[in-house]
Design an enzyme around this catalytic site. Structure first.
Site, PDB file in Angstrom:
ATOM      1  N   ARG A  80      -0.066  -2.273  -4.293  1.00 54.56           N
ATOM      2  CA  ARG A  80       0.299  -3.153  -3.174  1.00 54.56           C
ATOM      3  C   ARG A  80       1.320  -4.212  -3.583  1.00 54.56           C
ATOM      4  O   ARG A  80       1.714  -5.041  -2.759  1.00 54.56           O
ATOM      5  CB  ARG A  80      -0.957  -3.789  -2.578  1.00 54.56           C
TER       6      ARG A  80
ATOM      7  N   GLU B 183      -7.274  -5.705   0.214  1.00 51.64           N
ATOM      8  CA  GLU B 183      -7.517  -4.845  -0.957  1.00 51.64           C
ATOM      9  C   GLU B 183      -7.581  -5.705  -2.221  1.00 51.64           C
ATOM     10  O   GLU B 183      -8.265  -5.360  -3.180  1.00 51.64           O
ATOM     11  CB  GLU B 183      -6.436  -3.760  -1.079  1.00 51.64           C
TER      12      GLU B 183
ATOM     13  N   HIS C 250       0.043 -11.333  25.174  1.00 56.70           N
ATOM     14  CA  HIS C 250      -0.390 -10.596  26.368  1.00 56.70           C
ATOM     15  C   HIS C 250      -1.513  -9.619  26.039  1.00 56.70           C
ATOM     16  O   HIS C 250      -1.762  -8.678  26.792  1.00 56.70           O
ATOM     17  CB  HIS C 250       0.810  -9.885  26.989  1.00 56.70           C
TER      18      HIS C 250
ATOM     19  N   LYS D 110     -13.031   8.579  -1.223  1.00 57.14           N
ATOM     20  CA  LYS D 110     -12.138   9.665  -1.654  1.00 57.14           C
ATOM     21  C   LYS D 110     -12.951  10.811  -2.243  1.00 57.14           C
ATOM     22  O   LYS D 110     -12.688  11.987  -1.984  1.00 57.14           O
ATOM     23  CB  LYS D 110     -11.179   9.173  -2.747  1.00 57.14           C
TER      24      LYS D 110
HETATM   25  O1  F6P Z   1      -6.009   3.239  -1.379  1.00 55.96           O
HETATM   26  C1  F6P Z   1      -6.017   2.925  -2.704  1.00 55.96           C
HETATM   27  C2  F6P Z   1      -4.690   3.004  -3.345  1.00 55.96           C
HETATM   28  O2  F6P Z   1      -4.922   3.186  -4.695  1.00 55.96           O
HETATM   29  C3  F6P Z   1      -3.812   1.777  -3.103  1.00 55.96           C
HETATM   30  O3  F6P Z   1      -4.124   0.723  -3.924  1.00 55.96           O
HETATM   31  C4  F6P Z   1      -2.474   2.335  -3.339  1.00 55.96           C
HETATM   32  O4  F6P Z   1      -1.456   1.503  -2.864  1.00 55.96           O
HETATM   33  C5  F6P Z   1      -2.582   3.642  -2.604  1.00 55.96           C
HETATM   34  O5  F6P Z   1      -3.899   4.082  -2.863  1.00 55.96           O
HETATM   35  C6  F6P Z   1      -1.596   4.697  -2.980  1.00 55.96           C
HETATM   36  O6  F6P Z   1      -1.702   5.044  -4.328  1.00 55.96           O
HETATM   37  P1  F6P Z   1      -0.586   5.884  -5.036  1.00 55.96           P
HETATM   38  O7  F6P Z   1       0.673   5.101  -4.998  1.00 55.96           O
HETATM   39  O8  F6P Z   1      -1.067   6.122  -6.434  1.00 55.96           O
HETATM   40  O9  F6P Z   1      -0.433   7.186  -4.282  1.00 55.96           O
END
Ligand code: F6P
Length: 540
Positions: A266, A351, A382, A491
């Site tokens: 992020r 996150e 709105h 996941k």
């Molecule tokens: O959703 C978890 C995560 O690990 C995020 O922190 C990250 O930005 C995203 O998945 C995508 O991860 P990657 O860039 O490894 O595909």
């Protein structure tokens, strides 16, 4: 480094007392009446951003206690540890150095230059890697045959570049279209594939880990689509943006741009993940984006805490979350191009700080990340602003406005600014009405962030400001703001459920999942290119 838990500091108790005696009944309208200099006292200039904090439920005594809290929890030392490249992401044993991606080259004539000398080699690597990426970006810009750039990535590999490309739409090279595919829902990729031709398309497969199932599935389907239409030149039409270059090569992509494990997903828009933005606004624009962020880094690193905008915002977040009990913050960018800014901030803040344990894994007794939500103004007015003005919960609002627009349609900008000022004013002042339905309590807090214009530099500064304010609250709360274990379990379970959707086997499932499975399975198609995510493996 030892971090003292915030609720065990003297400042925390003093804040508690202050809240109970005056803070809970604090009326911003009375504070303005009592102090003609309130606007000045609670405004803060930072690079590219002017912030008005004066409409918040805070006074100088409370802010002084919050600064004591920062001091007693070791905020400055923690910040300095990040800038020194220490492994402050302790659960992954990683440094946190996204800020280095926007640090300019070292000047040998300036021995006191802020970046630590021991990072000179890494910084050199950063610049060499970026230069190669920017050369590629310029090549794509000059290539008239490439009309469509499709970024395939999710989370930080989507939200940052997408938000920034949209935000800087006025700077985007005409003749190039940018598409962002993130969802594993085939409708999304399909909708893009319908609009493009293989010979005119560059696919950017953006994934730090190169294992994320959505991205791998979309990338594989895009590659199959490309090849099924006679495409052969993968090196020209596919590039990978990843810190796992080996996996990208194994996937069949030879054009790769790498980055480092010390860049969190992020926080990665400043790295190779920013390539779509670099193609969109050019090498010079991308450098300005980085320079804006760097200016904010320097402000965060060197301004005294009392006049440090990320610090003031982050401490206000703590005051609202832990003492007032406000559990969300609404963000309201009054610029239609900032339409993905709220979504971007959701990942950045939730996150990072959506955690109930401290750095040692011990459960915490106080609240952490607020819920972040919002839409651009005036649209939000709105929709849900009714709730902000008259709802039963108080939700602090953070407005963003821009002084100078980049269009010359008469009157629009005046109306837009009138609306943002009026909304902040209405939240503050309220309106007395005996009838009930038309009564506004007022005293509803808001912060106003003002940019001179929305440009690569100011966007960079705004985003870096948000990164650092999240650091500040996370630091006071004692969190590791740089891991994200909470996304892993789902996941892994998805992998198990995928197999059951194909086989129809409900054995061992909870009653609800088994009931839903019975309505959906068996008979669904298996994914032709399976990936195996594993809990606790490579993380972004
Ligand atoms: O959703 C978890 C995560 O690990 C995020 O922190 C990250 O930005 C995203 O998945 C995508 O991860 P990657 O860039 O490894 O595909």
């Amino acid at each position: 480094m030892n971090r003292i838990r915030c609720d065990r500091t003297p400042a925390w108790s003093q804040l508690q007392t202050a809240f109970e005696s005056t803070g809970c009944a604090f009326d911003v309208r009375s504070a303005f009446a009592a102090d003609p200099a309130r606007f000045e006292a609670f405004s803060q200039s930072a690079p590219h951003v002017f912030a008005d904090l004066s409409k918040n439920r805070i006074d100088t005594a409370t802010e002084a206690l919050l600064l004591d809290l920062a001091q007693q929890t070791g905020l400055a030392a923690h910040r300095d540890a990040m800038f020194a490249g220490e492994a402050i992401n302790n659960t992954e044993q990683r440094a946190v150095m996204h800020w280095l991606l926007r640090t300019p080259p070292l000047d040998p004539a300036m021995p006191a230059q802020s970046v630590h000398r021991h990072m000179a080699e890494t910084l050199h690597e950063v610049h060499t890697t970026r230069d190669a990426m920017l050369v590629f970006a310029e090549k794509v810009r000059a290539d008239d045959a490439i009309t469509d750039v499709v970024n395939i990535g999710i989370g930080g590999s989507d939200l940052g570049p997408q938000m920034a490309v949209l935000a800087l739409d006025e700077f985007v090279l005409p003749g190039k279209r940018f598409h962002f595919v993130s969802n594993v829902d085939g409708h999304e990729l399909n909708a893009v594939l319908r609009k493009i031709k293989p010979e005119n398309t560059l696919f950017l497969v953006a994934s730090k880990t190169f294992t994320t199932i959505e991205t791998m599935t979309n990338a594989q389907s895009a590659k199959s689509w490309f090849e099924a239409r006679g495409g052969t030149d993968i090196a020209r039409h596919f590039a990978a943006l990843t810190s796992n270059v080996a996996a990208a090569r194994a996937f069949g992509i030879s054009t790769t741009f790498g980055f480092w494990d010390w860049v969190g997903g992020r926080y990665s828009v400043w790295s190779a993940i920013g390539l779509p933005l670099a193609i969109a606004i050019g090498a010079q624009g991308f450098k300005e984006f980085l320079a804006g962020a760097h200016a904010m880094d320097e402000h965060f690193r060197s301004a005294p805490l009392a006049h440090n905008l990320p610090v003031r915002l982050g401490l206000l977040d703590v005051w609202y979350r832990n003492f007032h009990g406000f559990s969300s913050r609404s963000v309201a960018p009054y610029h239609s191009a900032l339409k993905r800014y709220p979504a971007y901030l959701q990942q950045l803040e939730m996150e990072s700080n959506g955690k109930r344990v401290d750095v040692t894994g011990a459960a915490l007794p106080y609240g952490t990340s607020p819920v972040i939500w919002g839409e651009p103004g005036t649209n939000g007015q709105h929709a849900y602003f009714q709730m902000l003005h008259q709802g039963s919960d108080v939700v602090p609002v953070e407005f963003v406005a821009v002084k100078t627009p980049r269009h010359d349609l008469p009157g629009h900008h005046t109306l837009l600014l009138a609306n943002v000022l009026a909304q902040a004013q209405a939240l503050l002042l309220g309106k007395v009405d005996a009838g009930g339905h038309k009564h506004f309590t007022g005293n509803r807090p808001s912060t106003f962030l003002l940019l001179d214009e929305l440009s690569p530099a100011s966007l960079g500064a705004l985003i870096a400001l948000q990164e650092h304010r999240v650091f500040v609250s996370g630091s006071v709360w004692g969190l590791n703001s740089f891991d994200q274990w909470g996304v892993e379990l789902g996941k892994v379970l998805a992998k198990d459920v995928e197999a059951r959707l194909i086989s129809g086997n409900p054995q061992g499932l909870d009653g609800s999942t088994a009931g839903l499975l019975a309505r959906l399975a068996p008979g669904l198609q298996p994914c032709p290119h399976p990936q195996t995510p594993s809990l606790g493996s490579a993380s972004a």
